[in-house]
Design a protein around this motif. Sequence first.
Motif, mmCIF file in Angstrom:
data_model
loop_
_atom_site.group_PDB
_atom_site.id
_atom_site.type_symbol
_atom_site.label_atom_id
_atom_site.label_comp_id
_atom_site.label_asym_id
_atom_site.label_seq_id
_atom_site.Cartn_x
_atom_site.Cartn_y
_atom_site.Cartn_z
ATOM 1 N N ALA A 38 25.711 33.698 114.198
ATOM 2 C CA ALA A 38 26.195 34.579 113.127
ATOM 3 C C ALA A 38 27.363 33.953 112.377
ATOM 4 O O ALA A 38 27.462 34.069 111.148
ATOM 5 C CB ALA A 38 26.589 35.935 113.705
ATOM 6 N N ASP A 39 28.254 33.269 113.117
ATOM 7 C CA ASP A 39 29.425 32.653 112.491
ATOM 8 C C ASP A 39 29.034 31.566 111.490
ATOM 9 O O ASP A 39 29.740 31.342 110.496
ATOM 10 C CB ASP A 39 30.347 32.059 113.563
ATOM 11 C CG ASP A 39 31.072 33.131 114.364
ATOM 12 O OD1 ASP A 39 31.097 34.282 113.896
ATOM 13 O OD2 ASP A 39 31.593 32.824 115.445
ATOM 14 N N GLU A 40 27.927 30.902 111.764
ATOM 15 C CA GLU A 40 27.499 29.795 110.896
ATOM 16 C C GLU A 40 26.469 30.223 109.845
ATOM 17 O O GLU A 40 26.153 29.455 108.929
ATOM 18 C CB GLU A 40 26.891 28.676 111.756
ATOM 19 C CG GLU A 40 27.850 28.046 112.754
ATOM 20 C CD GLU A 40 29.011 27.348 112.066
ATOM 21 O OE1 GLU A 40 28.801 26.754 110.991
ATOM 22 O OE2 GLU A 40 30.145 27.413 112.598
ATOM 23 N N LEU A 41 25.958 31.445 109.972
ATOM 24 C CA LEU A 41 24.865 31.895 109.113
ATOM 25 C C LEU A 41 25.334 32.184 107.689
ATOM 26 O O LEU A 41 26.313 32.885 107.470
ATOM 27 C CB LEU A 41 24.232 33.151 109.713
ATOM 28 C CG LEU A 41 22.803 33.492 109.280
ATOM 29 C CD1 LEU A 41 21.854 32.370 109.664
ATOM 30 C CD2 LEU A 41 22.376 34.802 109.933
ATOM 31 N N ASP A 42 24.650 31.608 106.723
ATOM 32 C CA ASP A 42 24.951 31.846 105.310
ATOM 33 C C ASP A 42 23.618 31.908 104.561
ATOM 34 O O ASP A 42 23.214 30.979 103.866
ATOM 35 C CB ASP A 42 25.838 30.725 104.767
ATOM 36 C CG ASP A 42 26.342 31.016 103.354
ATOM 37 O OD1 ASP A 42 26.073 32.120 102.847
ATOM 38 O OD2 ASP A 42 26.985 30.139 102.760
ATOM 39 N N GLU A 43 22.927 33.041 104.748
ATOM 40 C CA GLU A 43 21.573 33.200 104.213
ATOM 41 C C GLU A 43 21.426 34.567 103.537
ATOM 42 O O GLU A 43 22.254 35.462 103.700
ATOM 43 C CB GLU A 43 20.546 33.106 105.359
ATOM 44 C CG GLU A 43 20.550 31.800 106.120
ATOM 45 C CD GLU A 43 19.988 30.639 105.310
ATOM 46 O OE1 GLU A 43 19.249 30.910 104.333
ATOM 47 O OE2 GLU A 43 20.281 29.480 105.663
ATOM 48 N N LYS A 44 20.327 34.698 102.801
ATOM 49 C CA LYS A 44 19.976 35.986 102.226
ATOM 50 C C LYS A 44 19.035 36.705 103.191
ATOM 51 O O LYS A 44 18.171 36.098 103.807
ATOM 52 C CB LYS A 44 19.281 35.812 100.880
ATOM 53 C CG LYS A 44 20.202 35.333 99.759
ATOM 54 C CD LYS A 44 19.471 35.240 98.449
ATOM 55 C CE LYS A 44 20.413 34.799 97.326
ATOM 56 N NZ LYS A 44 19.724 34.712 96.020
ATOM 57 N N VAL A 45 19.238 38.026 103.327
ATOM 58 C CA VAL A 45 18.351 38.848 104.146
ATOM 59 C C VAL A 45 17.978 40.085 103.340
ATOM 60 O O VAL A 45 18.703 40.493 102.434
ATOM 61 C CB VAL A 45 19.015 39.289 105.470
ATOM 62 C CG1 VAL A 45 19.226 38.118 106.407
ATOM 63 C CG2 VAL A 45 20.331 40.019 105.217
ATOM 64 N N THR A 46 16.844 40.648 103.684
ATOM 65 C CA THR A 46 16.473 41.929 103.072
ATOM 66 C C THR A 46 16.677 43.032 104.098
ATOM 67 O O THR A 46 16.544 42.812 105.312
ATOM 68 C CB THR A 46 15.004 41.939 102.616
ATOM 69 O OG1 THR A 46 14.150 41.699 103.743
ATOM 70 C CG2 THR A 46 14.776 40.879 101.549
#
Length: 440
Positions: A230-238
């Motif tokens: 989660a700390d590294e996550l940089d994405e789009k989600v729906t």
Amino acid sequence: MNITKENVDALNAILKVDIVAEDYKDKVTEVLNDYRKKANIPGFRKGNVPMGMVRKQYGKSVMIDEVNKLLQEGLNKFLVEEKLDILGNPLPVVKDDFSWDTDKFSFEFELGLAPEFDVDVKGKNKITEYKIVATDDLIDKEVENIQNRYGKLITLEEGEEHANVTGTFVNEEEGINKKSTFLVNDLKGKKNEKKFIGAKVGDVIELETKKLFEEDYKLSQALGVTKEVADELDEKVTFTIEEISKTEPADLDQELFGKLFPDGSVTTVTELKEKIKQDAEGQFQQQADQQLLNAVTEHFIENTKFELPAEFLQKWLQTAGEQELSEDEAKEEYTKSEKGLRYQLIEGKIMKDNDIKLEYAELLDYTKGFIKAQMAQFGNMNPEEEELNNIAGRVLSNKDEAQRLQSQLISQKLLSFFKENMEFKTKEVSYEDFIKEVYK
């Protein structure tokens, strides 16, 4: 056997132990006679083996065992009788020319001596004793939390600021497909909140994972991934909305008071707030006491000056543990443990000078109180005394657990002593200000 002590300096000494044949020969003969009675050697009946043969086969090893036993017993007795306050354990001095092929032995041991010093308990200090008070804001928030916990969940047609939204987060590339529930106002930033305010069941909302929630840990819970991911996550989600609801707070009435306090001790909002205040400040007191004990500990370590036999202790640390340490490793270990050792000595001095003792009966009662509190959490409010004694006995038979409880009780005794005999600067603060000042 003759034992003498030679002081090298105030913190180091050498013990010399001289052992002659008269000290051990009778015991060696006794052991060899016992061997002779039990020995099974071909060609001889049991109990009729010649002593010369027994002595030739076992004599030297028995002599070495008996000398070592005599040496250990003599050392322990000497240290007790001379009332020597030592650090670590005596370290044998290795002699290159030592031999067991003689009837006279001379041994030497290095001693690290505890320093002599005084502790100024009643001197001036700048230690702050905090009194943490429950503010009106904190009490009001807890009342609100209680109302929400006992409140009624109602379904909403569309999202609003304090609504609960339930739905599914999806990102196929990252393997995210997680149903979650969260509060709209848990989201970080007005931009994210606006996406949900006015939204309805079935709406699909696109979100950025980066800085999605006010509290970072909530992202890992919401997406079903580890904190590290989660700390590294940089994405789009729906996020597909499946349900929108809101908690309607419970009324502050007799029905709620009865649920909270079946004994009838609280019947008004004023009494409820007073109860919350008492409970909160009771918990705060534990933290304030621990902070005070820590501050006093630091004060004594900084202001009680004495030398330690550092070189001896580093040498002792090389062989004191399960694994032997190198010289550098022992120095590093000593550096890490020196502060704790200093306070152990200071604590012991304070207890000795002020006749602060810990009796087994006190430790037993303390352990029983601890057990009783745990049992109460599971609904057993009145355990039998015999049951408490049996459980406490088993707990205290565990060396590590007994040491932990003993340390806790000693800390309580010392804290009471410090409060009665030291002058502190008292400061009344809110819990938030306490955290800022103490853990800044």
